[in-house]
Structures are given as structure tokens and as C-alpha cells.
Design an enzyme around this catalytic site. Structure first.
Site, PDB file in Angstrom:
ATOM      1  N   LYS A  86      -5.933   9.488  -4.908  1.00 19.37           N
ATOM      2  CA  LYS A  86      -4.544   9.474  -4.450  1.00 19.37           C
ATOM      3  C   LYS A  86      -3.618   9.311  -5.657  1.00 19.37           C
ATOM      4  CE  LYS A  86      -3.528   7.184  -0.662  1.00 19.37           C
ATOM      5  NZ  LYS A  86      -3.485   5.986   0.237  1.00 19.37           N
TER       6      LYS A  86
HETATM    7  C1  E4P Z   1      -1.340   6.053   2.918  1.00 22.52           C
HETATM    8  O1  E4P Z   1      -1.427   6.893   2.006  1.00 22.52           O
HETATM    9  C2  E4P Z   1      -0.469   4.893   2.755  1.00 22.52           C
HETATM   10  O2  E4P Z   1      -0.998   4.182   1.687  1.00 22.52           O
HETATM   11  C3  E4P Z   1      -0.384   4.004   3.967  1.00 22.52           C
HETATM   12  O3  E4P Z   1      -0.715   4.686   5.138  1.00 22.52           O
HETATM   13  C4  E4P Z   1       0.959   3.333   4.071  1.00 22.52           C
HETATM   14  O4  E4P Z   1       1.017   2.652   5.296  1.00 22.52           O
HETATM   15  P1  E4P Z   1       2.069   1.487   5.572  1.00 22.52           P
HETATM   16  O5  E4P Z   1       3.423   2.110   5.661  1.00 22.52           O
HETATM   17  O6  E4P Z   1       1.633   0.901   6.871  1.00 22.52           O
HETATM   18  O7  E4P Z   1       1.971   0.530   4.430  1.00 22.52           O
END
Ligand code: E4P
Length: 222
Positions: A86
Site C-alpha cells: 500500500k
Molecule cells: C484502508 O486502506 C484504510 O487503511 C482503512 O480502511 C481506513 O479505515 P478507517 O477510515 O476506518 O480508519
């Protein structure tokens, strides 16, 4: 739509895997911090649990493209070559995605709040782009609408990148994107558990069992 768990609690992942048809796990640095364990310890345990072929997404934390690329190499070495790296969709991240794509390394562009970030990440060669549905809603933007726009941009431009919708807070957001046929959704355990929570369904199942036991006796089954 691929269905992933957005969490790093190994026991919880095990429990969700027992009941639901899951394709893999995504993490981010904040999720790993909640585990209060060394990142590679918990990630290796997750990889072992889900198997070598399941999707695992792990975020790089460097600010410079070259350092993100070096992190990606270390992550893949520790967790397998099919681990998605990522990378935030900022200028240094877009550069890192281009380098990693040229090396054949799988990437997920993350921290996506706008369709233009997703478009540029896709052009750079990202495999997935992760729009933050609920965080967009919290900013007064339309998280679901923007995610559908991103899906359409990919389709209409012939880009191979898939949407990995993230940051869900309720079942309706998930359902809307299932209906639209986006590539994947990553969902926190509490939201996954809410997907099938329904008092009317529970009452119907209880009534069937009750009626059957009235007929055949307590504890009897077909
Ligand atoms: C995914 O890539 C993100 O890291 C994650 O889903 C963010 O989620 P949140 O808004 O609940 O922190």
C-alpha cells in the site's frame, strides 16, 4: 467483489474466517499500532493464518519514493511476493508506484479521497486504488458516489486497476458498492458482523426451531 478484513487482530481474523467467505486481509500503520505488537510478528502470523495465496495488503510508511520502494522489497521478502504494497497516492507515492509496477511488484494506492488521485495512481500502474468511503462522507463529500466515479474512470479508460473500497462504517455503504460491482471492499470486523445482524431474521429462525420442537420434542432435529 473481493471481500477483505481490515484488521490485524489475529484472533478476530480467525473468527471472521470461520464464518465468512473472506479473500484476504488489509492493514495500515494505525491498525498495526492497535495490535501493540512488532509489525512483522503480527503480519507473519496473519500470512500463516490466511495462507500464501490469500490477499494481504501492507502499507509502506516512508515519505520518499526510493525509501517506499526499499520498504516494498523488504515487505515482499518477509511476507511473500503476492503481498500488495500500500502506497499513499501523493506525488512521491505515485513515483514509487511507477517504479514498483515496472518491477512487477503489486501495489495498492491508498489514502484516496479524490477521483483524480485514483486516476493518476492507476495510470502509474497500481493494481488497486483504495478510496476511503466513510472518511469522504465525514468531509461532506459523497464517499459512495466518488467510489463509483473511480470505478467508472477505470472502466472507461481501459485501466486494469480495480477499486478496493475502504473505510466503511455501515452495511448500506457496503451494499451500494456490491450492487455497483467494484473490485473489492475491505471492511473492519465490527462492520462485517453488522452485515448479517437482523432481529427479524433471528426471530424467524427461533420460531422455526420452536415449532419443530413443539412437534417432535426438545432438542430433536431432522
Ligand atoms: C484502508 O486502506 C484504510 O487503511 C482503512 O480502511 C481506513 O479505515 P478507517 O477510515 O476506518 O480508519
Amino acid at each position: 467483489m473481493r471481500f477483505l478484513i481490515d484488521d490485524a487482530n489475529v484472533e478476530k481474523i480467525k473468527e471472521i474466517y470461520t464464518y465468512y467467505p473472506v479473500d484476504g486481509v488489509t492493514t495500515n500503520p494505525s491498525i498495526l499500532a492497535k495490535s501493540k505488537r512488532q509489525p512483522y510478528d503480527v503480519l507473519q502470523e496473519i500470512r500463516e493464518l490466511i495462507g500464501p495465496d490469500a490477499d494481504l495488503h501492507v502499507q509502506a510508511v516512508s515519505r520518499k519514493a526510493e525509501d517506499m520502494v526499499a520498504e516494498a522489497h523488504r515487505i515482499r521478502e518477509a511476507l511473500g511476493e503476492n503481498t500488495y504494497i500500500k502506497i499513499p497516492a501523493v506525488p512521491e507515492g505515485i513515483r514509487a508506484i511507477r517504479i514498483l509496477a515496472s518491477e512487477g511488484c503489486r501495489t495498492t494506492a491508498t489514502a484516496i479521497y479524490t477521483p483524480m488521485q485514483a486516476f493518476l495512481a492507476a495510470k502509474a500502474g497500481a493494481d488497486y486504488a483504495a478510496p476511503y468511503v466513510n472518511r469522504m462522507d465525514n468531509l461532506g463529500a459523497d464517499g459512495i458516489g466518488n467510489t463509483k466515479i473511480i470505478h467508472d474512470i477505470f472502466q472507461k479508460n481501459g485501466l486494469k486497476t480495480q477499486v478496493l473500497a475502504a473505510s466503511f462504517k455501515n452495511s448500506y455503504q457496503v451494499l451500494e458498492l456490491c450492487c455497483y460491482g467494484v473490485g473489492a471492499a475491505t471492511i473492519a470486523p465490527d462492520v462485517i458482523e453488522g452485515l448479517l445482524k437482523n432481529d427479524s431474521v433471528a426471530a424467524a429462525v427461533d420460531a422455526f426451531i420452536h415449532d419443530f420442537e413443539d412437534l417432535c420434542g426438545e432438542g430433536k432435529t431432522m
